[in-house]
Design a protein around this motif. Structure first.
Motif, PDB file in Angstrom:
ATOM      1  N   GLN A  90      -5.372  -8.829  -5.296  1.00 44.99           N
ATOM      2  CA  GLN A  90      -5.413  -9.621  -6.530  1.00 44.99           C
ATOM      3  C   GLN A  90      -4.034  -9.682  -7.169  1.00 44.99           C
ATOM      4  OE1 GLN A  90      -8.482 -10.967  -8.028  1.00 44.99           O
ATOM      5  NE2 GLN A  90      -6.920 -12.144  -9.081  1.00 44.99           N
ATOM      6  N   ALA A  91      -3.371  -8.525  -7.268  1.00 46.06           N
ATOM      7  CA  ALA A  91      -2.063  -8.486  -7.921  1.00 46.06           C
ATOM      8  C   ALA A  91      -1.026  -9.291  -7.161  1.00 46.06           C
ATOM      9  CB  ALA A  91      -1.605  -7.032  -8.061  1.00 46.06           C
ATOM     10  N   ALA A  92      -1.029  -9.184  -5.836  1.00 47.80           N
ATOM     11  CA  ALA A  92      -0.073  -9.953  -5.036  1.00 47.80           C
ATOM     12  C   ALA A  92      -0.321 -11.442  -5.175  1.00 47.80           C
ATOM     13  CB  ALA A  92      -0.156  -9.528  -3.568  1.00 47.80           C
ATOM     14  N   ASN A  93      -1.585 -11.836  -5.167  1.00 45.63           N
ATOM     15  CA  ASN A  93      -1.918 -13.253  -5.298  1.00 45.63           C
ATOM     16  C   ASN A  93      -1.629 -13.790  -6.693  1.00 45.63           C
ATOM     17  OD1 ASN A  93      -2.879 -13.882  -2.671  1.00 45.63           O
ATOM     18  ND2 ASN A  93      -4.715 -12.716  -3.084  1.00 45.63           N
ATOM     19  N   ASP A  94      -1.644 -12.905  -7.687  1.00 49.37           N
ATOM     20  CA  ASP A  94      -1.338 -13.317  -9.055  1.00 49.37           C
ATOM     21  C   ASP A  94       0.157 -13.323  -9.337  1.00 49.37           C
ATOM     22  OD1 ASP A  94      -3.942 -13.773  -9.730  1.00 49.37           O
ATOM     23  OD2 ASP A  94      -4.250 -11.869 -10.765  1.00 49.37           O
ATOM     24  N   GLY A  95       0.951 -12.944  -8.345  1.00 48.60           N
ATOM     25  CA  GLY A  95       2.397 -12.965  -8.527  1.00 48.60           C
ATOM     26  C   GLY A  95       2.927 -11.841  -9.385  1.00 48.60           C
ATOM     27  N   MET A  96       2.184 -10.747  -9.494  1.00 49.07           N
ATOM     28  CA  MET A  96       2.652  -9.619 -10.302  1.00 49.07           C
ATOM     29  C   MET A  96       3.814  -8.907  -9.609  1.00 49.07           C
ATOM     30  SD  MET A  96      -0.925  -8.023 -11.703  1.00 49.07           S
ATOM     31  CE  MET A  96      -0.049  -6.791 -12.660  1.00 49.07           C
ATOM     32  N   ASP A  97       4.621  -8.233 -10.386  1.00 49.50           N
ATOM     33  CA  ASP A  97       5.757  -7.487  -9.863  1.00 49.50           C
ATOM     34  C   ASP A  97       5.267  -6.135  -9.356  1.00 49.50           C
ATOM     35  OD1 ASP A  97       8.117  -6.133  -9.373  1.00 49.50           O
ATOM     36  OD2 ASP A  97       9.109  -6.846 -11.200  1.00 49.50           O
ATOM     37  N   PRO A  98       5.504  -5.793  -8.081  1.00 46.52           N
ATOM     38  CA  PRO A  98       5.041  -4.490  -7.580  1.00 46.52           C
ATOM     39  C   PRO A  98       5.724  -3.311  -8.256  1.00 46.52           C
ATOM     40  CG  PRO A  98       6.462  -5.571  -5.973  1.00 46.52           C
ATOM     41  CD  PRO A  98       6.164  -6.590  -7.036  1.00 46.52           C
ATOM     42  N   GLU A  99       6.771  -3.561  -9.025  1.00 49.01           N
ATOM     43  CA  GLU A  99       7.464  -2.467  -9.700  1.00 49.01           C
ATOM     44  C   GLU A  99       6.537  -1.696 -10.636  1.00 49.01           C
ATOM     45  OE1 GLU A  99      10.211   0.260 -10.867  1.00 49.01           O
ATOM     46  OE2 GLU A  99      10.192  -1.089  -9.147  1.00 49.01           O
ATOM     47  N   MET A 100       5.518  -2.369 -11.184  1.00 46.65           N
ATOM     48  CA  MET A 100       4.566  -1.677 -12.062  1.00 46.65           C
ATOM     49  C   MET A 100       3.895  -0.516 -11.332  1.00 46.65           C
ATOM     50  SD  MET A 100       1.200  -3.243 -13.952  1.00 46.65           S
ATOM     51  CE  MET A 100       2.180  -4.536 -14.728  1.00 46.65           C
ATOM     52  N   LEU A 101       3.434  -0.770 -10.128  1.00 43.88           N
ATOM     53  CA  LEU A 101       2.780   0.281  -9.355  1.00 43.88           C
ATOM     54  C   LEU A 101       3.809   1.247  -8.785  1.00 43.88           C
ATOM     55  CD1 LEU A 101       0.313   1.592  -8.180  1.00 43.88           C
ATOM     56  CD2 LEU A 101       0.301  -0.111  -6.351  1.00 43.88           C
ATOM     57  N   ARG A 102       4.962   0.758  -8.393  1.00 40.61           N
ATOM     58  CA  ARG A 102       6.005   1.657  -7.901  1.00 40.61           C
ATOM     59  C   ARG A 102       6.361   2.695  -8.964  1.00 40.61           C
ATOM     60  NH1 ARG A 102       8.737  -2.955  -5.051  1.00 40.61           N
ATOM     61  NH2 ARG A 102       9.858  -3.319  -7.007  1.00 40.61           N
ATOM     62  N   HIS A 103       6.466   2.250 -10.212  1.00 40.09           N
ATOM     63  CA  HIS A 103       6.783   3.173 -11.302  1.00 40.09           C
ATOM     64  C   HIS A 103       5.707   4.251 -11.429  1.00 40.09           C
ATOM     65  CE1 HIS A 103       8.215   4.576 -15.214  1.00 40.09           C
ATOM     66  NE2 HIS A 103       6.972   4.481 -15.646  1.00 40.09           N
ATOM     67  N   CYS A 104       4.430   3.849 -11.363  1.00 41.01           N
ATOM     68  CA  CYS A 104       3.334   4.819 -11.452  1.00 41.01           C
ATOM     69  C   CYS A 104       3.418   5.844 -10.324  1.00 41.01           C
ATOM     70  CB  CYS A 104       1.994   4.092 -11.397  1.00 41.01           C
ATOM     71  SG  CYS A 104       1.621   3.059 -12.824  1.00 41.01           S
ATOM     72  N   LEU A 105       3.683   5.366  -9.105  1.00 38.97           N
ATOM     73  CA  LEU A 105       3.717   6.272  -7.962  1.00 38.97           C
ATOM     74  C   LEU A 105       4.938   7.190  -8.024  1.00 38.97           C
ATOM     75  CD1 LEU A 105       2.548   3.780  -5.206  1.00 38.97           C
ATOM     76  CD2 LEU A 105       1.271   5.726  -6.106  1.00 38.97           C
ATOM     77  N   ARG A 106       6.058   6.681  -8.494  1.00 35.29           N
ATOM     78  CA  ARG A 106       7.218   7.554  -8.676  1.00 35.29           C
ATOM     79  C   ARG A 106       6.903   8.669  -9.666  1.00 35.29           C
ATOM     80  NH1 ARG A 106      10.145   2.709  -9.923  1.00 35.29           N
ATOM     81  NH2 ARG A 106      10.876   1.690  -8.010  1.00 35.29           N
ATOM     82  N   GLN A 107       6.218   8.312 -10.761  1.00 37.30           N
ATOM     83  CA  GLN A 107       5.879   9.301 -11.775  1.00 37.30           C
ATOM     84  C   GLN A 107       4.916  10.342 -11.219  1.00 37.30           C
ATOM     85  OE1 GLN A 107       7.358   9.324 -14.923  1.00 37.30           O
ATOM     86  NE2 GLN A 107       6.492  11.400 -14.862  1.00 37.30           N
TER      87      GLN A 107
END
Length: 459
Positions: A356-373
Motif C-alpha cells: 500500500q505504501a509503495a503504491n501510494d508513493g510514500m517515502d520509505p525513509e519513514m520506515l527506515r527511521h523506525c527500524l534504525r531506532q
C-alpha cells in the motif's frame, strides 16, 4: 502491482510528447519499469496537455465471465485512486498485453481480448472519463481498438519499434530509467526450485519442522529460537557479502551462484524462524548501506527454497525482498515481490502495508527511521549496566507496528480492485503526455502442528 502519483514537474526539456499509438506502445515498458505480460494496464491522463498520472496493472482474468466485473472495478479503482492522490483524470489509456499460446496468432489474441477492451471503455465512459486509446500488444506487434485509420493501425497490426530506438527509450536512457525485462522474468527470480534440489529442500524443511515447531508452539523457547534464527541469518548475510554476485553473466548465473551459497538445512531453519514476526522485523533492518544488496540476494534465494508443501512460507522472504528493493529505490521489483508475497498469503499484514505504501508513493525513509531506532534501542539495551532497568523486546513497539500507525495517519487504507493498484509515474522518468487532437480518439494463520506445514506465518 504498480506505483505512485505525480511528482513535481520537471523542466520542459525532460518532457516527451507521445503523438501516435506506436509511440504509446513503445513507451509502456518505461512507464511500468518492466514489460508487462498477461496484463491489463490503465494509465490516467490529466489536463489539456495529456499529462500521464496514476497507473494500474492487473493480470488478465482467464475466465471471460469475470471481465465485466473486473472492468468495472478497475475503472473505479483508477479514477477514485487518482482523485484521492491528485485530481480526477480527464482520460484513460488502456493496454492489453498478452502473447499467443500454441498456434494462436497475435491478431487472434487481439480479437479474443476485444470484448475486454470494449468493457473497459464502457466502464470508464460510464464514469464520465473517456478512454482516449486502447491498444493490444502481442507477439511484437500492436493493434488499436480505437483508431480506424489503416495507414497507422493496419488490420495485421504494426510492429513495435526495435528496443532502444524510440524517442521514449532515448529519453529514459538519458534519465537513467531501466527496464528490468518482462514481468514473467522478474517473477521467475523468486520461483521455487524444481527437480532434485526441490526434493532435498522439502526433506530438510520436514526435518526442521519436526525440531523447531514444538519449541515455537511451546512458547517457553520462542525467544531462544528467535535468537538462533537471527544468528543464522547474520552468518548467511556475511557469507553473501563475501561472495558478491558475478558481473556480466546475467541474472540466471547470479541466482545460481546464490543458490549454491545456501545449504538445505540452513534455508529450512531460517525459513521456519522467519515465520516469527519479531525475527522478520529485525531482519528488515538490513535495508541500506553495504548490508542491503547481500540481504536482497539472501531473501530472494530463500524465497526460491519454499517448495512443495511449504510454498506459503515464502511470504516473509518475499516481503523482505520487496522492502529492501523499495528502500533501495527499485519500485518495480519491490511491487513484484510484494505482490507475490500477497499471492502466497493475502492476509500477510507487513506485505499489505508495504504494498500500500509503495503504491501510494510514500517515502520509505519513514520506515527506515523506525527500524534504525529499533536497532539503536536494542543495542543500547544490550550495552546497558546490569542494574539499569531497560524495556525488553516484548515491550518495545515493533517496527511493523510503527509503520502501521504511520501509514494509518498518513492515508486511509483502501482495498484494491482484486489486487490491482494505482501506480504513479516513476520518479525521475521523462514526462510523457499525449497531444490533444493527435490521438485516434478525441493469513494471521494458526500453526498446524509439527507436520509438513510447520509454524505458519505468525504476525
Amino acid at each position: 502491482m504498480s506505483k505512485h502519483i505525480d511528482s513535481p514537474q520537471p523542466p520542459a526539456e525532460g518532457q516527451v510528447t507521445l503523438r501516435t499509438p506506436a509511440e504509446l506502445a513503445d513507451a509502456l515498458p518505461f512507464l511500468m519499469g518492466f514489460h508487462p505480460t498477461d496484463s491489463v494496464v490503465m494509465v490516467a491522463v490529466h489536463g489539456d496537455r495529456g499529462r500521464f498520472g496514476g497507473r494500474l496493472r492487473l493480470g488478465i482474468p482467464p475466465v471471460r465471465e469475470e471481465w465485466p466485473d473486473v472492468a468495472d472495478q478497475l475503472a473505479e479503482c483508477l479514477i477514485t485512486g487518482s482523485e484521492k492522490r491528485a485530481t480526477r483524470p480527464d482520460g484513460v489509456i488502456v493496454f492489453l498485453c498478452q502473447d499467443p499460446e500454441g498456434a494462436e496468432t497475435g491478431r487472434e489474441v487481439m480479437e479474443r481480448l476485444r470484448p475486454l477492451a470494449q468493457r473497459l471503455r464502457t466502464a470508464c465512459g460510464a464514469r464520465d472519463v473517456p478512454v482516449l486509446e486502447a491498444l493490444c500488444i502481442s507477439d511484437g506487434r500492436y493493434w488499436s481498438y480505437c483508431c480506424p485509420d489503416q495507414r497507422c493501425c493496419p488490420r495485421e497490426g504494426a510492429p513495435l519499434a526495435l528496443p532502444g530506438t524510440s524517442v521514449m527509450a532515448a529519453a529514459a536512457a538519458y534519465a537513467g530509467i531501466q527496464v528490468r525485462g518482462s514481468l514473467r522474468e522478474m517473477e521467475a527470480r523468486f520461483a521455487p526450485l524444481t527437480g532434485p534440489r526441490a526434493r532435498a529442500q522439502e526433506e530438510a524443511l520436514d526435518a526442521a519442522a519436526v525440531e523447531l515447531v514444538p519449541r515455537i508452539l511451546g512458547g517457553v523457547d520462542t525467544e531462544t529460537v528467535r535468537g538462533e534464527t537471527m544468528a543464522l541469518a547474520e552468518r548467511l548475510l556475511k557469507r553473501f557479502e563475501q561472495a558478491p554476485a558475478p558481473d556480466g553473466r546475467g541474472v540466471h548465473a547470479a541466482d545460481a551462484r546464490d543458490d549454491g551459497l545456501l545449504e538445505p538445512h540452513e534455508a529450512a531453519t531460517l525459513l521456519l524462524g522467519l515465520q516469527d514476526r519479531m525475527a522478520r522485523d529485525r531482519a528488515a533492518e538490513w535495508m541500506e548501506g553495504p548490508e542491503a544488496e547481500p540481504a536482497l540476494r539472501l531473501w530472494r534465494a530463500l524465497a526460491r527454497r519454499c517448495v512443495g508443501a511449504y510454498v506459503d512460507h515464502a511470504a516473509p522472504p518475499l516481503t523482505l525482498a520487496g522492502w529492501v528493493s523499495w528502500s533501495l529505490g527499485d519500485g518495480p521489483t519491490a511491487r513484484v515481490a510484494l505482490a507475490l508475497a500477497l499471492r502466497r498469503d493475502p492476509d500477510y499484514l507487513f506485505a499489505k502495508l508495504l504494498h500500500q505504501a509503495a503504491n501510494d508513493g510514500m517515502d520509505p525513509e519513514m520506515l527506515r527511521h523506525c527500524l534504525r531506532q529499533e536497532r539503536a534501542d536494542r543495542s543500547a539495551a544490550s550495552n546497558a549496566p546490569c542494574d539499569t532497568e531497560v524495556p525488553g523486546p516484548s515491550t518495545a513497539p515493533e517496527a511493523s507496528g510503527r509503520a502501521d500507525r504511520a501509514d494509518r495517519r498518513a492515508r486511509t487504507a483502501r482495498r484494491d480492485a482484486r489486487g490491482a493498484v494505482v501506480s504513479p509515474p516513476t520518479p525521475g522518468a521523462p514526462r510523457s503526455r499525449t497531444r490533444p487532437g493527435t490521438g485516434p480518439a478525441a493469513r494471521r494463520r494458526v500453526p498446524r502442528g509439527s507436520g509438513r506445514r510447520g509454524a505458519r506465518n505468525c504476525r
